[in-house]
Design an enzyme around this catalytic site. Structure first.
Site, mmCIF file in Angstrom:
data_model
loop_
_atom_site.group_PDB
_atom_site.id
_atom_site.type_symbol
_atom_site.label_atom_id
_atom_site.label_comp_id
_atom_site.label_asym_id
_atom_site.label_seq_id
_atom_site.Cartn_x
_atom_site.Cartn_y
_atom_site.Cartn_z
ATOM 1 N N TRP A 11 0.842 -1.182 -0.037
ATOM 2 C CA TRP A 11 0.057 -0.016 0.119
ATOM 3 C C TRP A 11 0.895 1.303 0.060
ATOM 4 O O TRP A 11 0.627 2.249 -0.735
ATOM 5 C CB TRP A 11 -0.937 0.014 1.274
ATOM 6 N N HIS A 12 2.050 1.273 0.645
ATOM 7 C CA HIS A 12 2.950 2.319 0.773
ATOM 8 C C HIS A 12 3.485 2.706 -0.510
ATOM 9 O O HIS A 12 3.833 3.915 -0.651
ATOM 10 C CB HIS A 12 4.054 2.081 2.003
ATOM 11 N N GLY A 13 3.601 1.704 -1.448
ATOM 12 C CA GLY A 13 4.354 2.045 -2.449
ATOM 13 C C GLY A 13 4.628 1.017 -3.534
ATOM 14 O O GLY A 13 4.667 -0.110 -3.369
ATOM 15 N N PHE A 27 2.224 8.391 -1.262
ATOM 16 C CA PHE A 27 1.422 7.271 -0.989
ATOM 17 C C PHE A 27 0.082 7.389 -1.215
ATOM 18 O O PHE A 27 -0.517 6.522 -1.398
ATOM 19 C CB PHE A 27 1.897 6.684 0.297
#
Length: 477
Positions: free
Chosen positions: A325-327, A477
Site C-alpha cells: 500500500w505504501h508504494g 503514497f
C-alpha cells in the site's frame, strides 16, 4: 498546497473566517464552505485529478444506495464488488501498473525472453490511496449494515474530500466523521485553542525535527558506500525521526486544523517509539491504517481464529499488503515482510497483546527491562526503516551489510558535516518532551503554555529558513 507553506498560511485563516462568520447560519452552508475549500485545496496540486476525486466520490455514493436498496443478497454483493474493483482498478492503474509491467518484463528477461513493457506516462494522483480507502470503508460498512447510506451528496463528498485529511490521512471512518458533518458546528474557543497548539506542535515535528533530520539522513543514505558503521547507524536513526516527525507532524496539523472547524478526527499516532515490542508499535503507529487493515482485511480473513498457521498466514498477508500500500516498489514489500517476521514470534508465543497497559519508569529492575525493550524495539524498527528509505533491496542489504561489518567507529560523519552534535541534542530534547507528554492530550497546553508556544514558533521560523526539504513523505503514497 502543503501544510508548511505560505499558501496554506493564507488559505486557512480565510476559510476559518468564512466558515464561522459567513457560513455559520446552518450546517449546510458550513459544509458548502468546507467542500469548496477542499476541492480548491486539492486543485492547487493538480486540477486535472480533481475529476478523478469527484468520480470516485460519486461512484461510492451511488453504489452505496444501490447496495442498500437491493432486494437480494446476490445483487448487494454484485454492487459491492463493482465498487471495490473499480476503486482498486483506478488505484492499480495510477499507482501499480508500471510496477507490475516492469516486474513481469524483468522476470521474462531473466528466463531469456526480451520484453519491452508498455508503460503509462502518468503521475500518481496525490492522496489517491487515502481517499480510495475512505470510500471502500464506507461501502463495506453499508454492505454489512453498520451504517445507512448517505443521501446528501454534499455531506458524503465532504467526508471523502475534507481537506485536512485528504492527501495523507488519517483514514477516517464514516461511522466517526459523517455524524459530525450532519449537524451544525458551534464555535468552541477551547477546542480552537487546542487546535492552534496542535498545529504549532505538528510544525515543530515537521520543520524542526523531520526536515532537519532529512538533510543528514539524505547525505548518509546517498553516500552510504563510503560511510562507516557509526555514520550508517546515525543515518538510520536520523531517518527514523525524519519519518516520524514528518508523518505524525502532518497528522497533528490535520487534527489541529480540523479542531478549528469543530470537527474531531481519529488519532493517528500514540508515541510509537516508546513501544515495548513490535506489536505495541503497530498499535501506536499510523493507527488509522493499521485499524483499517484489521477491520476490513484481517478479520474477514479469519483474524486470530483457527490454527497458528492460519493466524500466521493472515498476519503475513496484512503486513505484505500494508507494505505494498505504501508504494509500488519491492523495498516496501520487503519492509512489510520484515515487520511480519518481527510480529510472528509474538503471535506464536501469545505475547502480541502483552504490552497494552500504561507504564511508568522507576529505579528498579522492572523499569530497566522496560527501557531495554523500548530500545530494542526502536533498534529493529530502525533496521526495517532502512528498506523503507532505500531505493532498491540491494541498496538496503548493502547498507546493512556495511553497517554490520565496517566496524570503524570513528567520528567520520561528525567531522564532515556541521551541527551533528547539535542535531543529536535536539533529538534528545524532543524525545524528552515526547516522553513527558505521552499521556497528555496536547504537549503545548498547561502551565507556561505561552512560553512553550513562543519557543516553538521561534524554532519553526529559525529552522525553517535553513531547511530545503519541504515535502511530506506520505504525500507520495
Amino acid at each position: 498546497m502543503f501544510f508548511n507553506s505560505l499558501q496554506f498560511a493564507l488559505f486557512l485563516p480565510i476559510v476559518f473566517l468564512l466558515y464561522w462568520f459567513v457560513a455559520n447560519k446552518s450546517k449546510a452552508t458550513q459544509n458548502y464552505i468546507l467542500i469548496f475549500a477542499s476541492y480548491y485545496f486539492y486543485a492547487c496540486w493538480d486540477w486535472r485529478f480533481l475529476f478523478l476525486l469527484i468520480f470516485s466520490t460519486l461512484l461510492c455514493y451511488l453504489l452505496a444506495i444501490k447496495i442498500e436498496d437491493s432486494a437480494t443478497q446476490h445483487s448487494r454483493k454484485l454492487w459491492l464488488w463493482i465498487c471495490v474493483l473499480m476503486n482498486l482498478g483506478f488505484l492499480g492503474i495510477f499507482k501499480y501498473y508500471n510496477f507490475f509491467a516492469t516486474s513481469f518484463a524483468e522476470l521474462f528477461q531473466a528466463i531469456g525472453f526480451n520484453v519491452s513493457p508498455i508503460l503509462l506516462d502518468v503521475i500518481l494522483p496525490i492522496g489517491i490511496s487515502f481517499y480510495t480507502f475512505h470510500g471502500l470503508s464506507y461501502i463495506i460498512d453499508i454492505y454489512y449494515g453498520r451504517i445507512k447510506s448517505e443521501k446528501n451528496f454534499v455531506d458524503y463528498s465532504l467526508f471523502v474530500s475534507y481537506f485536512p485529511l485528504l492527501v495523507a490521512g488519517p483514514i477516517e471512518r464514516a461511522t466517526h466523521l459523517l455524524p459530525q458533518l450532519k449537524v451544525k458546528r458551534e464555535f468552541d474557543f477551547e477546542k480552537a485553542k487546542e487546535g492552534v497548539y496542535q498545529i504549532i506542535w505538528g510544525l515543530v515535528k515537521k520543520v524542526v525535527i523531520a526536515d532537519t533530520c532529512a538533510m543528514y539522513a539524505n547525505a548518509i543514505f546517498d553516500n552510504y558506500s563510503s560511510m562507516n558503521s557509526l555514520s550508517l547507524i546515525l543515518g538510520a536513526v536520523y531517518f527514523a525521526f525524519q519519518i516520524y516527525g514528518d508523518f505524525s507532524g502532518y497528522s497533528d496539523i490535520a487534527l489541529g486544523t480540523s479542531k478549528l472547524f469543530g470537527i474531531d478526527l481519529l488519532k493517528n499516532f500514540n508515541y510509537p517509539y516508546f513501544s515495548r515490542d513490535i506489536a505495541e508499535f503497530w498499535r501506536r503507529w499510523h493507527i488509522s491504517l493499521s485499524s483499517w487493515f484489521r477491520d476490513y482485511l484481517y478479520i474477514p480473513l479469519g483474524g486470530s481464529k483457527g490454527s497458528k498457521l492460519f493466524q500466521i498466514r493472515n498476519v503475513m498477508i496484512i503486513f505484505l499488503v500494508s507494505g505494498f500500500w505504501h508504494g509500488a516498489s519491492w523495498t516496501y514489500v520487503a519492509w512489510g515482510l520484515i515487520n511480519a517476521l518481527y510480529f510472528i514470534p509474538l503471535l506464536v508465543l501469545n505475547k502480541n497483546r502483552s504490552n497494552i497497559d500504561a507504564f511508568k519508569i522507576s529505579f528498579n529492575f522492572a523499569s530497566l527491562r522496560i527501557v531495554i525493550n523500548i530500545l530494542l524495539t526502536f533498534a529493529i524498527t530502525c533496521l526495517a526503516w532502512i528498506f523503507f528509505r532505500a531505493k532498491t533491496i540491494q541498496e538496503a542489504v548493502s547498507y546493512i551489510h556495511r553497517m554490520a561489518t565496517d566496524w570503524h567507529f570513528s567520528k567520520q560523519y561528525f567531522n564532515i558535516e556541521r551541527y551533528n552534535y547539535e542535531i543529536l541534542i535536539m533529538i534528545l530534547l524532543f524525545v524528552m518532551v515526547e516522553w513527558n507528554n505521552r499521556y497528555k492530550i496536547e504537549p503545548l497546553s498547561g502551565k507556561y503554555s505561552w512560553l512553550k508556544v513562543s519557543l516553538s514558533i521561534l524554532a519553526i521560523i529559525a529552522l525553517g529558513i535553513f531547511t530545503d526539504y519541504k515535502n511530506f513523505i506520505y504525500f507520495q503514497f
